[in-house]
Design a protein around this motif. Structure first.
Motif, PDB file in Angstrom:
ATOM      1  N   LEU A  36       0.843  -1.186   0.000  1.00 16.49           N
ATOM      2  CA  LEU A  36       0.000   0.000   0.000  1.00 16.49           C
ATOM      3  C   LEU A  36       0.879   1.237   0.000  1.00 16.49           C
ATOM      4  CD1 LEU A  36      -2.736  -1.050   2.597  1.00 16.49           C
ATOM      5  CD2 LEU A  36      -2.839  -1.184   0.093  1.00 16.49           C
ATOM      6  N   VAL A  37       0.498   2.205  -0.820  1.00 15.54           N
ATOM      7  CA  VAL A  37       1.215   3.476  -0.900  1.00 15.54           C
ATOM      8  C   VAL A  37       0.199   4.606  -0.832  1.00 15.54           C
ATOM      9  CG1 VAL A  37       3.196   2.570  -2.177  1.00 15.54           C
ATOM     10  CG2 VAL A  37       1.172   3.336  -3.430  1.00 15.54           C
ATOM     11  N   TYR A  38       0.686   5.797  -0.576  1.00 14.56           N
ATOM     12  CA  TYR A  38      -0.231   6.922  -0.397  1.00 14.56           C
ATOM     13  C   TYR A  38       0.066   8.092  -1.334  1.00 14.56           C
ATOM     14  CZ  TYR A  38      -1.974   4.426   3.651  1.00 14.56           C
ATOM     15  OH  TYR A  38      -2.534   3.476   4.454  1.00 14.56           O
ATOM     16  N   THR A  39       1.304   8.465  -1.472  1.00 14.52           N
ATOM     17  CA  THR A  39       1.641   9.660  -2.229  1.00 14.52           C
ATOM     18  C   THR A  39       2.123   9.313  -3.634  1.00 14.52           C
ATOM     19  OG1 THR A  39       3.954   9.699  -1.539  1.00 14.52           O
ATOM     20  CG2 THR A  39       2.357  10.767  -0.080  1.00 14.52           C
ATOM     21  N   ASP A  40       2.038  10.307  -4.509  1.00 15.02           N
ATOM     22  CA  ASP A  40       2.585  10.129  -5.861  1.00 15.02           C
ATOM     23  C   ASP A  40       4.092   9.889  -5.799  1.00 15.02           C
ATOM     24  OD1 ASP A  40       0.027  10.600  -6.681  1.00 15.02           O
ATOM     25  OD2 ASP A  40       0.413  12.554  -7.579  1.00 15.02           O
ATOM     26  N   ILE A  46       8.827   3.722  -6.538  1.00 13.08           N
ATOM     27  CA  ILE A  46       8.771   2.289  -6.839  1.00 13.08           C
ATOM     28  C   ILE A  46       8.938   2.059  -8.336  1.00 13.08           C
ATOM     29  CG2 ILE A  46       7.251   0.266  -6.870  1.00 13.08           C
ATOM     30  CD1 ILE A  46       6.093   1.320  -4.198  1.00 13.08           C
ATOM     31  N   ILE A  47       8.267   2.868  -9.132  1.00  7.68           N
ATOM     32  CA  ILE A  47       8.355   2.722 -10.586  1.00  7.68           C
ATOM     33  C   ILE A  47       9.785   2.980 -11.068  1.00  7.68           C
ATOM     34  CG2 ILE A  47       7.629   3.755 -12.784  1.00  7.68           C
ATOM     35  CD1 ILE A  47       4.817   4.068 -11.468  1.00  7.68           C
ATOM     36  N   GLU A  48      10.415   4.015 -10.527  1.00  7.04           N
ATOM     37  CA  GLU A  48      11.784   4.320 -10.923  1.00  7.04           C
ATOM     38  C   GLU A  48      12.744   3.209 -10.501  1.00  7.04           C
ATOM     39  OE1 GLU A  48      13.231   7.681 -12.476  1.00  7.04           O
ATOM     40  OE2 GLU A  48      11.457   6.744 -13.328  1.00  7.04           O
ATOM     41  N   GLU A  49      12.470   2.591  -9.364  1.00 10.85           N
ATOM     42  CA  GLU A  49      13.322   1.494  -8.887  1.00 10.85           C
ATOM     43  C   GLU A  49      13.156   0.241  -9.748  1.00 10.85           C
ATOM     44  OE1 GLU A  49      13.478  -1.593  -5.118  1.00 10.85           O
ATOM     45  OE2 GLU A  49      12.541   0.367  -4.828  1.00 10.85           O
ATOM     46  N   LYS A  50      11.914  -0.077 -10.092  1.00  9.69           N
ATOM     47  CA  LYS A  50      11.630  -1.328 -10.810  1.00  9.69           C
ATOM     48  C   LYS A  50      11.756  -1.182 -12.317  1.00  9.69           C
ATOM     49  CE  LYS A  50      10.729  -3.695  -7.119  1.00  9.69           C
ATOM     50  NZ  LYS A  50      11.609  -4.813  -6.719  1.00  9.69           N
ATOM     51  N   LYS A  51      11.549   0.013 -12.833  1.00  7.12           N
ATOM     52  CA  LYS A  51      11.611   0.280 -14.275  1.00  7.12           C
ATOM     53  C   LYS A  51      10.784  -0.749 -15.079  1.00  7.12           C
ATOM     54  CE  LYS A  51      16.024   2.692 -14.034  1.00  7.12           C
ATOM     55  NZ  LYS A  51      15.328   3.875 -13.555  1.00  7.12           N
ATOM     56  N   PRO A  52       9.483  -0.782 -14.843  1.00  3.92           N
ATOM     57  CA  PRO A  52       8.634  -1.784 -15.493  1.00  3.92           C
ATOM     58  C   PRO A  52       8.513  -1.576 -16.998  1.00  3.92           C
ATOM     59  CG  PRO A  52       7.283  -0.126 -14.417  1.00  3.92           C
ATOM     60  CD  PRO A  52       8.703   0.154 -14.012  1.00  3.92           C
ATOM     61  N   LYS A 103       0.708  11.689 -17.089  1.00  2.00           N
ATOM     62  CA  LYS A 103       1.554  12.628 -17.832  1.00  2.00           C
ATOM     63  C   LYS A 103       3.006  12.553 -17.358  1.00  2.00           C
ATOM     64  CE  LYS A 103       1.996  17.498 -19.125  1.00  2.00           C
ATOM     65  NZ  LYS A 103       1.463  18.869 -18.967  1.00  2.00           N
ATOM     66  N   LEU A 104       3.190  12.485 -16.049  1.00  2.00           N
ATOM     67  CA  LEU A 104       4.545  12.385 -15.492  1.00  2.00           C
ATOM     68  C   LEU A 104       5.241  11.110 -15.964  1.00  2.00           C
ATOM     69  CD1 LEU A 104       3.942  13.530 -11.797  1.00  2.00           C
ATOM     70  CD2 LEU A 104       5.255  14.745 -13.538  1.00  2.00           C
ATOM     71  N   LEU A 105       4.502  10.013 -15.984  1.00  2.00           N
ATOM     72  CA  LEU A 105       5.085   8.731 -16.391  1.00  2.00           C
ATOM     73  C   LEU A 105       5.391   8.708 -17.887  1.00  2.00           C
ATOM     74  CD1 LEU A 105       2.864   6.356 -14.243  1.00  2.00           C
ATOM     75  CD2 LEU A 105       5.300   6.841 -13.909  1.00  2.00           C
ATOM     76  N   GLU A 106       4.511   9.290 -18.683  1.00  2.00           N
ATOM     77  CA  GLU A 106       4.759   9.353 -20.129  1.00  2.00           C
ATOM     78  C   GLU A 106       5.989  10.201 -20.431  1.00  2.00           C
ATOM     79  OE1 GLU A 106       1.067  10.644 -21.877  1.00  2.00           O
ATOM     80  OE2 GLU A 106       0.470   8.579 -22.298  1.00  2.00           O
ATOM     81  N   GLU A 107       6.184  11.269 -19.667  1.00  2.00           N
ATOM     82  CA  GLU A 107       7.372  12.100 -19.855  1.00  2.00           C
ATOM     83  C   GLU A 107       8.653  11.324 -19.572  1.00  2.00           C
ATOM     84  OE1 GLU A 107       6.690  15.438 -17.319  1.00  2.00           O
ATOM     85  OE2 GLU A 107       5.351  16.446 -18.754  1.00  2.00           O
ATOM     86  N   LYS A 108       8.545  10.312 -18.707  1.00  2.00           N
ATOM     87  CA  LYS A 108       9.695   9.461 -18.386  1.00  2.00           C
ATOM     88  C   LYS A 108       9.776   8.249 -19.316  1.00  2.00           C
ATOM     89  CE  LYS A 108       9.720  10.774 -13.478  1.00  2.00           C
ATOM     90  NZ  LYS A 108      11.100  11.250 -13.359  1.00  2.00           N
ATOM     91  N   GLN A 109       8.935   8.252 -20.355  1.00  2.00           N
ATOM     92  CA  GLN A 109       8.961   7.222 -21.402  1.00  2.00           C
ATOM     93  C   GLN A 109       8.436   5.855 -20.955  1.00  2.00           C
ATOM     94  OE1 GLN A 109       9.883   8.299 -24.598  1.00  2.00           O
ATOM     95  NE2 GLN A 109       9.894  10.249 -23.514  1.00  2.00           N
TER      96      GLN A 109
END
Length: 198
Positions: A36-40, A46-52, A103-109
C-alpha cells in the motif's frame, strides 16, 4: 500457457485522495509482490526502482471531449462492463490525479495502459468482489509470492488484477476500447480463467 517473459509489470489501484491507500502490485515472472502506498512520490519511487516494461493503472487516464462519458466508457457499458463516468463529482479527484500521474510517467517514457480490474475479472469469469475467491483464483492461475504468505486487501488484489491484465495485454490477449483522442481501456478477452496458466 501464458508466458510472462517481460521482466517487470506494475499494476496500480489508484486512490482519489492521497490520505487513502493505493494498491501497487509488482509482477516479475510468476512472482507477485504488493504493498500500500499513499503519495505520488511513493508510487514514482517504486516505478523508478523497478523500471517496469508496462504499467496498468486502475483509474481514468483522460477526460471526455464532451459530455460525461468517453468513447471507451460507452463501448465498455455496451459490452456489459460497469464503469463510472470520469467526471462524476466523486470520481473527479481520482481522474485528475490519474491524468497528472500518467503525464509524469509518459514524460519518463514509460508505457501505460488504463485498466478496470472489476471488468477484467468479469471477462475472465472470476469472482467480482469475493476477495478470498479472487486471491485463490490468482494462485490457481499460477501467481506466487505474497499471495501464498499473507492475506491481501482489496486494493492489493485490484492492483494484482491490473498487473494480470497487463501481462495478458503483452501476450495480445486483450480487447481495447476507445480511441486515441479520448484514450483506451484494456480488458482481457472473454474466457474462463481456468484456461490461463502462468
Amino acid at each position: 500457457m501464458l508466458k510472462l517473459d517481460i521482466p517487470c509489470i506494475i499494476g496500480l489501484d489508484l486512490a482519489g485522495k492521497r490520505k487513502n491507500p493505493s494498491g501497487i502490485a509488482i509482477l516479475q515472472g510468476r512472482n507477485l509482490s504488493t504493498k500500500l502506498v499513499y503519495t505520488d512520490t511513493e508510487i514514482l519511487q517504486i516505478i523508478e526502482e523497478k523500471k517496469p516494461d508496462l504499467i496498468a493503472i486502475d483509474a481514468p487516464l483522460s477526460i471526455p471531449v464532451k459530455g460525461f462519458l468517453r468513447k471507451a466508457d460507452r463501448e465498455m457499458i455496451r459490452q456489459g462492463y460497469r464503469v463510472l463516468p470520469p467526471t462524476l463529482t466523486f470520481m473527479n479527484p481520482l481522474t485528475l490525479r490519474a491524468v497528472k500521474l500518467n503525464k509524469l510517467l509518459e514524460e519518463k517514457q514509460y508505457k501505460i495502459i488504463e485498466v478496470h480490474p472489476t471488468s477484467s475479472r468479469k471477462a475472465l469469469q472470476m469472482s467480482i468482489k469475493d476477495w478470498k475467491a479472487v486471491r485463490e483464483t490468482l494462485r490457481a492461475i499460477g501467481l506466487q509470492g505474497e499471495l501464498e504468505t499473507r492475506r491481501l486487501i482489496t486494493h492489493e488484489l485490484d492492483a494484482a488484477t491490473a498487473a494480470l491484465t497487463a501481462s495478458l495485454h503483452i501476450a495480445n490477449q486483450t480487447d481495447i476500447f476507445g480511441n486515441q483522442e479520448e484514450g483506451y481501456i484494456v480488458v482481457p478477452k472473454k474466457r474462463d480463467w481456468r484456461t490461463l496458466q502462468v
